[in-house]
Design an enzyme around this catalytic site. Sequence first.
Site, PDB file in Angstrom:
ATOM      1  N   GLU A 149     -50.239  10.597 -11.654  1.00  0.00           N
ATOM      2  CA  GLU A 149     -48.825  10.297 -11.395  1.00  0.00           C
ATOM      3  C   GLU A 149     -48.832   9.101 -10.462  1.00  0.00           C
ATOM      4  O   GLU A 149     -49.193   9.206  -9.285  1.00  0.00           O
ATOM      5  CB  GLU A 149     -48.129  11.502 -10.759  1.00  0.00           C
ATOM      6  CG  GLU A 149     -46.617  11.444 -10.869  1.00  0.00           C
ATOM      7  CD  GLU A 149     -45.943  10.882  -9.634  1.00  0.00           C
ATOM      8  OE1 GLU A 149     -45.665   9.660  -9.653  1.00  0.00           O
ATOM      9  OE2 GLU A 149     -45.694  11.631  -8.689  1.00  0.00           O
ATOM     10  N   GLU A 164     -43.868  -2.821  -6.796  1.00  0.00           N
ATOM     11  CA  GLU A 164     -43.433  -1.645  -6.043  1.00  0.00           C
ATOM     12  C   GLU A 164     -43.547  -1.913  -4.544  1.00  0.00           C
ATOM     13  O   GLU A 164     -44.633  -2.129  -4.014  1.00  0.00           O
ATOM     14  CB  GLU A 164     -44.276  -0.426  -6.421  1.00  0.00           C
ATOM     15  CG  GLU A 164     -43.777   0.859  -5.800  1.00  0.00           C
ATOM     16  CD  GLU A 164     -44.541   2.086  -6.264  1.00  0.00           C
ATOM     17  OE1 GLU A 164     -43.910   3.150  -6.418  1.00  0.00           O
ATOM     18  OE2 GLU A 164     -45.762   1.995  -6.471  1.00  0.00           O
TER      19      GLU A 164
END
Length: 528
Positions: A282, A415
Amino acid sequence: MHKPGTDTPERFPARDRDPFRDHDPLPDRFRDHFTEGAQFIAGRPTPGTSGRTHAVTDPATGQEVYRYELAGEQDVDAAVAAARAAFPGWAATTPGERSDALNRFAAVLADRAEEFARTESLQCGKPLKLTREFDVPGTIDNTAFFAGAARQLQGQSAGEYSGDHTSYVRREPIGVVGSIAPWNYPLQMAAWKILPAVAAGNTIVLKPAELTPLTSLLFARAAVDAGIPDGVINIVSGTGPEAGERLVGHPDVAMTSFTGSTAVGRRVAEIATATVKRLHLELGGKAPFVVFDDADLDAAVNGAVAGALINTGQDCTAATRAYVQRPLYEAFVERTAALMETVRLGDPFAPGTDLGPLVSHAHRDRVAAFVDRARAYATVVTGGEAPGGDLQSGAYYRPTLITGAAQDSEIVQSELFGPVLVVLPFDTDDEGLRLANDTPYGLAASAWTGNVYRAQRATRELRAGCVWINDHIPIISEMPHGGYQASGYGKDMSAYSFEEYTQVKHVMFDNTAAVRKDWHRTVFGDRP
């Protein structure tokens, strides 16, 4: 700090009272839990053996609150050995027995909720209202969910699919799981890794981030106090290059689950692949927030500010890119900036605080550098700086809104993991959805509209593992969490997580009792 002339670190250094704090936020039993060390192996806390120490720092003040010995390879080996020794007994328990243990575990967590909330706020800088109302209740609920899910490990119904045989499917635990959790939600991520693994009958070694190991250790202690056997849940607190890589590459670890950045995830995959492990990743996200021209503007503005600033933006599903259809664009920017400016930064333990610091000064400086570079090609509408005054010693950064950035710019594509929202306009629905999908990531997204057909189209075409309509951020234990593309693969939470933590075995019984089967003629020919 080390005391002069000793080899034992001073685990709880003296803390100067900060000018904006009127109480000591340390949980009452904090010292009792951690004085023996920050490793939890075979049911007991121990010090690490790497020969190096690491400090847990309160990011709201910059003060050290706990120093511990980091795990070395020897500690990882001991934790894996403990998990391996515990596996046969735990795997042999019935689903009902595992369910009962997890129900007791949930009750212990509920009894200690305030302690968990305060410890999480201390090590992460989260506002106490966030840990009390989100992190801790979510973890308790997740534990209760997997207590029930443990009884639902089902395979395909038995049947005579070949005509001469009865087949059925068994779900079996994999073995020892080696998991690595991040620093942004240390308690919840520990739960997401540990609970489905042990509910399915596996044992686990978890490596939390070295910045934030405290609630993972409390979690493991609570499990033992609830009656989960020693060695089922083990914690090693160490660095990624040493403890993490040893855990992922360990020959007795059957599966690795990792949550963290995409860059580190590639390294984890490289190591795990060399030993042919089951792998669950993840990874990062860059969630789009698509506002169509028929959206409720006030709802979208409130959703954008909350979705961008949750956990000070340190959330892989946080709203980071708002695409607003042209008729609403200017009003959206104006109202979002105004609402951001009302958000109150402050002491995480003060009731009026909305936003705490980032997890560390180093990370705050990383976020600030992204914003500073963006000034060359975009406009910082509000924020874009660290506050002064009583907050200047902490890792604080003001909520930041940016406009005028190009789709291919760093601030749109990379990000940041901070309280920064970039807003871009679009004209047609086709353009808005295309731009929303135009990053390597695919973890989460939201669309805001009053039109059911637009909403349905968005849920079909937004390439993300979770798509919200007219909301952004909520998660629930019953539903899966995981991404597409560079955001990884596999699912946390929900019954779907058992796909990660179980082996599927086909069992086939002959029903004929025939000595010579019909298919044997492919070997024996027409001999009698």
